[in-house]
Write an enzyme that holds these catalytic residues in place. Structure first.
Site, mmCIF file in Angstrom:
data_model
loop_
_atom_site.group_PDB
_atom_site.id
_atom_site.type_symbol
_atom_site.label_atom_id
_atom_site.label_comp_id
_atom_site.label_asym_id
_atom_site.label_seq_id
_atom_site.Cartn_x
_atom_site.Cartn_y
_atom_site.Cartn_z
ATOM 1 N N ASP A 1 0.819 -1.219 0.000
ATOM 2 C CA ASP A 1 0.000 0.000 0.000
ATOM 3 C C ASP A 1 0.844 1.257 0.000
ATOM 4 O O ASP A 1 2.031 1.219 0.305
ATOM 5 C CB ASP A 1 -0.818 0.058 1.302
ATOM 6 C CG ASP A 1 -2.092 -0.741 1.194
ATOM 7 O OD1 ASP A 1 -2.391 -1.222 0.098
ATOM 8 O OD2 ASP A 1 -2.769 -0.862 2.221
ATOM 9 N N LYS B 1 -3.571 3.335 -2.897
ATOM 10 C CA LYS B 1 -4.983 3.650 -2.900
ATOM 11 C C LYS B 1 -5.187 4.535 -1.700
ATOM 12 O O LYS B 1 -4.757 4.219 -0.617
ATOM 13 C CB LYS B 1 -5.774 2.362 -2.743
ATOM 14 C CG LYS B 1 -7.237 2.479 -2.916
ATOM 15 C CD LYS B 1 -7.821 1.074 -3.019
ATOM 16 C CE LYS B 1 -7.539 0.239 -1.814
ATOM 17 N NZ LYS B 1 -8.081 0.817 -0.583
ATOM 18 N N MET C 1 -7.475 9.161 9.339
ATOM 19 C CA MET C 1 -8.002 9.792 8.113
ATOM 20 C C MET C 1 -8.863 11.008 8.428
ATOM 21 O O MET C 1 -9.917 11.217 7.824
ATOM 22 C CB MET C 1 -8.817 8.759 7.299
ATOM 23 C CG MET C 1 -7.965 7.599 6.820
ATOM 24 S SD MET C 1 -8.894 6.287 6.031
ATOM 25 C CE MET C 1 -9.356 5.270 7.428
HETATM 26 N N1 SAH Z 1 -4.212 0.015 8.908
HETATM 27 C C1 SAH Z 1 -3.631 1.299 9.260
HETATM 28 C C2 SAH Z 1 -4.599 2.435 9.020
HETATM 29 C C3 SAH Z 1 -4.963 2.605 7.559
HETATM 30 S S1 SAH Z 1 -6.036 3.951 7.295
HETATM 31 C C4 SAH Z 1 -3.163 1.259 10.714
HETATM 32 O O1 SAH Z 1 -3.507 0.327 11.443
HETATM 33 O O2 SAH Z 1 -2.430 2.156 11.117
HETATM 34 C C5 SAH Z 1 -4.902 5.207 6.822
HETATM 35 C C6 SAH Z 1 -4.761 6.208 7.943
HETATM 36 O O3 SAH Z 1 -3.946 5.686 8.973
HETATM 37 C C7 SAH Z 1 -4.076 7.487 7.545
HETATM 38 O O4 SAH Z 1 -4.965 8.379 6.873
HETATM 39 C C8 SAH Z 1 -3.656 8.017 8.879
HETATM 40 O O5 SAH Z 1 -4.759 8.545 9.588
HETATM 41 C C9 SAH Z 1 -3.240 6.741 9.577
HETATM 42 N N2 SAH Z 1 -1.797 6.468 9.449
HETATM 43 C C10 SAH Z 1 -1.228 5.377 8.942
HETATM 44 N N3 SAH Z 1 0.109 5.451 9.029
HETATM 45 C C11 SAH Z 1 0.390 6.638 9.608
HETATM 46 C C12 SAH Z 1 1.584 7.303 9.988
HETATM 47 N N4 SAH Z 1 2.800 6.764 9.779
HETATM 48 N N5 SAH Z 1 1.487 8.513 10.568
HETATM 49 C C13 SAH Z 1 0.288 9.069 10.814
HETATM 50 N N6 SAH Z 1 -0.873 8.498 10.465
HETATM 51 C C14 SAH Z 1 -0.833 7.283 9.885
#
Ligand code: SAH
Length: 283
Positions: free
Chosen positions: A50, A71, A186
């Site tokens: 991703d 995506k 998000m």
């Molecule tokens: N599965 C992921 C979340 C996916 S949704 C998890 O468990 O972390 C995508 C959202 O995750 C982003 O829009 C943001 O809000 C958050 N996110 C993922 N990685 C991040 C990072 N390194 N720093 C800040 N926000 C992050």
């Protein structure tokens, strides 16, 4: 510091041809990969990753083909279906498939949907959890997602639904009343609306909020703000997603636990940010 890591002695599972492993890559720092993830990266024929997976993590799978399935949230679900069916095709072609997703695959990552499609097509799967940004990302900012003096519950919410709007199904008033700490994934696009709904539901405009972008990477940025000023402050700071937004008093703990700042030689800003006035060891 060493350049290589050897997996500890253990009977590691084998990624077999025709299988798909859905694996969390953590929020960014490769050190936050699990050992199962490292074991998977080593064996895969193909890694479907991703947008949120840090590129250097792919270096752990030099033997594999790397396929970008980037995506961003809010896009039509047809694309999601394409990705799931692509995984099915690769498995049927006898590949050892690693589906690598940012954070944890089952936390706002559509991992559940992909896994379901695979099972529906008779593809054998394994799920490898990862450190979710809403926990690990905040920890890297010095914010404990729970703290005995602050919260007995925490709510993880997504800032937009499948159509890209603020989730209409969320009962913001209940979340606001029931959860001292709210962690928003998000949330950047609709932050003005979300902050407004929380204030409308009774949260104070002065409530502390932290915005952590590209958490755990070298580009991590942290903004400390309040519900009332967050929208303007994000704009002024020029912050961009991906961001984790944490609402609640636990944000104050950063004043004592900003460990990256402490490691840089700076003193803690405040040894008792919650004003409990007691040394931790007597608690
Ligand atoms: N599965 C992921 C979340 C996916 S949704 C998890 O468990 O972390 C995508 C959202 O995750 C982003 O829009 C943001 O809000 C958050 N996110 C993922 N990685 C991040 C990072 N390194 N720093 C800040 N926000 C992050």
């Amino acid at each position: 510091m060493s350049d290589t890591i050897t997996l500890p002695t253990h009977t590691w599972p084998e990624l077999k041809p025709g299988w798909v492993w859905l694996c969390g890559a953590g929020p960014g720092d490769p050190g936050l990969l699990t050992l199962h993830a490292a074991n998977a990266l080593r064996q895969a024929d193909v890694v479907i990753y991703d947008a949120l997976v840090q590129e250097d993590i792919l270096g752990w799978a030099p033997q594999a083909e790397h396929v970008y399935a980037g995506k961003r949230g809010g896009k039509p679900s047809a694309k999601q279906r394409d990705i799931s069916l692509h995984l099915v095709d690769l498995a049927r072609a006898g590949k050892k498939v690693l589906r690598l997703k940012g954070g944890d695959p089952f936390v706002f990552g559509r991992g559940g949907e992909e896994a379901q499609t695979l099972v529906q097509h008779g593809i054998p799967i394994r799920i490898i959890p990862g450190i979710s940004a809403g926990i690990g990302g905040l920890a890297y900012a010095g914010i404990p997602v729970t703290h005995r003096d602050v919260n007995q519950s925490v709510t993880f919410v997504t800032g937009h639904d499948q159509s890209g709007n603020t989730p209409g199904s969320l009962d913001w008033a209940s979340i606001s009343k029931g959860s001292q700490v709210i962690v928003i994934y998000m949330g950047m696009k609709h932050i003005a609306q979300i902050a407004g709904k929380l204030i409308e539901a009774g949260r104070s405009p002065t409530e502390p909020v932290a915005v952590v972008t590209t958490a755990t990477t070298n580009d991590q940025k942290v903004l400390e703000t309040t519900l009332g000023t967050i929208t303007q402050d994000i704009e002024d700071a020029g912050l961009e997603p991906p961001a984790i937004i944490c609402v609640g008093q636990s944000v104050l703990m950063r004043q004592v636990l900003d460990w990256q700042d402490l490691a840089a030689g700076n003193p803690p800003r405040n040894l008792d940010p919650l004003g409990r006035g007691r040394p931790a060891e007597t608690a």
